[in-house]
Write an enzyme that holds these catalytic residues in place. Sequence first.
Site, mmCIF file in Angstrom:
data_model
loop_
_atom_site.group_PDB
_atom_site.id
_atom_site.type_symbol
_atom_site.label_atom_id
_atom_site.label_comp_id
_atom_site.label_asym_id
_atom_site.label_seq_id
_atom_site.Cartn_x
_atom_site.Cartn_y
_atom_site.Cartn_z
ATOM 1 N N GLU A 323 0.821 -1.224 0.000
ATOM 2 C CA GLU A 323 0.000 0.000 0.000
ATOM 3 C C GLU A 323 0.847 1.261 0.000
ATOM 4 O OE1 GLU A 323 -3.097 0.128 2.994
ATOM 5 O OE2 GLU A 323 -4.392 -1.166 1.826
ATOM 6 N N HIS A 352 10.812 -25.566 2.025
ATOM 7 C CA HIS A 352 10.321 -26.785 1.376
ATOM 8 C C HIS A 352 9.203 -26.460 0.382
ATOM 9 C CE1 HIS A 352 12.506 -29.307 4.339
ATOM 10 N NE2 HIS A 352 12.343 -28.234 5.074
ATOM 11 N N LYS A 466 -13.434 0.142 -3.714
ATOM 12 C CA LYS A 466 -14.420 0.420 -2.645
ATOM 13 C C LYS A 466 -15.640 1.125 -3.226
ATOM 14 C CE LYS A 466 -11.562 0.776 1.523
ATOM 15 N NZ LYS A 466 -10.941 1.693 2.466
HETATM 16 O O1 PA5 Z 1 -3.827 0.963 5.732
HETATM 17 C C1 PA5 Z 1 -4.967 1.332 5.542
HETATM 18 O O2 PA5 Z 1 -5.289 2.530 5.571
HETATM 19 C C2 PA5 Z 1 -6.077 0.341 5.282
HETATM 20 O O3 PA5 Z 1 -5.615 -0.966 5.203
HETATM 21 C C3 PA5 Z 1 -7.098 0.418 6.394
HETATM 22 O O4 PA5 Z 1 -6.496 0.166 7.627
HETATM 23 C C4 PA5 Z 1 -8.241 -0.575 6.161
HETATM 24 O O5 PA5 Z 1 -8.838 -0.351 4.922
HETATM 25 C C5 PA5 Z 1 -9.303 -0.425 7.242
HETATM 26 O O6 PA5 Z 1 -9.762 0.887 7.318
HETATM 27 P P1 PA5 Z 1 -10.557 1.414 8.552
HETATM 28 O O7 PA5 Z 1 -9.680 1.405 9.741
HETATM 29 O O8 PA5 Z 1 -10.987 2.793 8.172
HETATM 30 O O9 PA5 Z 1 -11.726 0.479 8.726
#
Ligand code: PA5
Length: 479
Positions: A323, A352, A466
């Site tokens: 990310e 393995h 999303k």
């Molecule tokens: O790193 C990030 O921002 C995402 O992985 C969020 O943590 C994830 O989408 C969950 O989001 P939220 O905490 O708003 O539910």
Amino acid sequence: MIQISLASGFVFDAANVYGKICVTAEEMAVFSPQLRQAHAAICAMRESGEAKVHVSKDGAPEKVLFYRLPYVGDRGLNTPERLAYMEAFAEKARGRVDAVILYGVGGSYLGGKVLFDAHCGTLWNLLPEAERHGRPKIFFAGNNADPRSLSELLRFFRAEAAQKDEYRVMHVVISKSGTTIEPMAGYIIMEAELQRSAIATETVAVTSPAGGADETLLHRLAREANWPVFFIPDGVGGRFSVFSEAGLLTGALTGFSLRSFLDGARAMDKACRSDDITENPALLNGALKYLAAKNHGRSIEVFMPYADCLKSLSEWYVQLLAESLGKRLDRNGQVVNYGRTPVAAVGTTDMHAQTQEHQEGPQDKIIQFVSLGDWQADLIVPETYNRHAGLDMLSGVPLSRIMSEACRANAAALAEDNRPSANYILPELNAFHLGELMYLLCLSVAYEGELADVDAFDQPGVEIYKRHLRASLKALQTR
Ligand code: PA5
């Protein structure tokens, strides 16, 4: 050849990626102006809280503040009062709450899971209550929308509750945005079903502290129903939130030392203040990974701790790397499609499975090991079969030694074919060294973001699916 050893005993061994194998000293020397620039940008971010062109997913200016979390009380992200409140809260759950379900996904799940696995190991929920010192069983849900997993959890609670006069479940709903589909759906279903089964429940929220028009729905529900609330501060993205109350609360509920964890992160932050790559492990790590990808085609990073309980650390790192650095545009708006594909592995298990390809497949990988010095629990292979060739070399050998020799063998075999690997060596697996390591990884990707000139703190690619998913779920309501 390079190895950075910190006063704590933590070692970043990069000898198999820098020098003779992969990145050369000459390349690094040519690159030194960019390194100085990246370091200056990180120092400036530490001062101002601002990262070049970074905005929130709504396009509003957003600070980047994760590096302040280890400094308890300093500029107020984690405060002594909040830590004490969290510890007292966890203490009150002891002997009173039978089980905690943590609902979170992505950054709101992965960090806490690492702390749980590292501290509690795999069999925590099977231990008798006394062995857990009265601390609750811990379950993770809401990290998927898998109906079978949730049904199984429900079945488990019904069976457990049938054996006790009163069985109490604490829901901990973790969502910074407060409306994420998987954790919210999981919580809503479980609460309704547990109520229907006459199982006592209570709910805790972990969300953004924003108020007024920016208050999250989860925060509003908590306020209206008077649930206890913990916070993921502004400027701390999900994948950096393990040092915030999102990660720390999970730790607190199991007796993990929050203070040692933050001490370790702080020690690592202080060790990363120099612009000299022979002293600053995060700068060295970011630079090596960047150059290995850019100049040597190492576009895949295999993260391979030699410890079962660190498998979730691999999963956490997969998110952090993917990310943070997988970006279509650079910070000038040019298409760069930057990123390194993360792969989760575990030693020795994946020797393995994956190692064949690491050793003989395309020369496109860098293998990142994590190894432990002392193991708190060790076992020695008895001499039962010491007269049998093939098993004789195991006699009298501690399992920890097999782990460390296997990691060394893996690195040596890769090096023979000029395949790069590096190793983070923790003197032992405790909260302090885990804090050092997780913080090192966060800061390393921040440095690499600077070097690649991409925003390491946004995730615009995630927003696209999303939008599609929310639209199709809304369409279901109108049918
Ligand atoms: O790193 C990030 O921002 C995402 O992985 C969020 O943590 C994830 O989408 C969950 O989001 P939220 O905490 O708003 O539910």
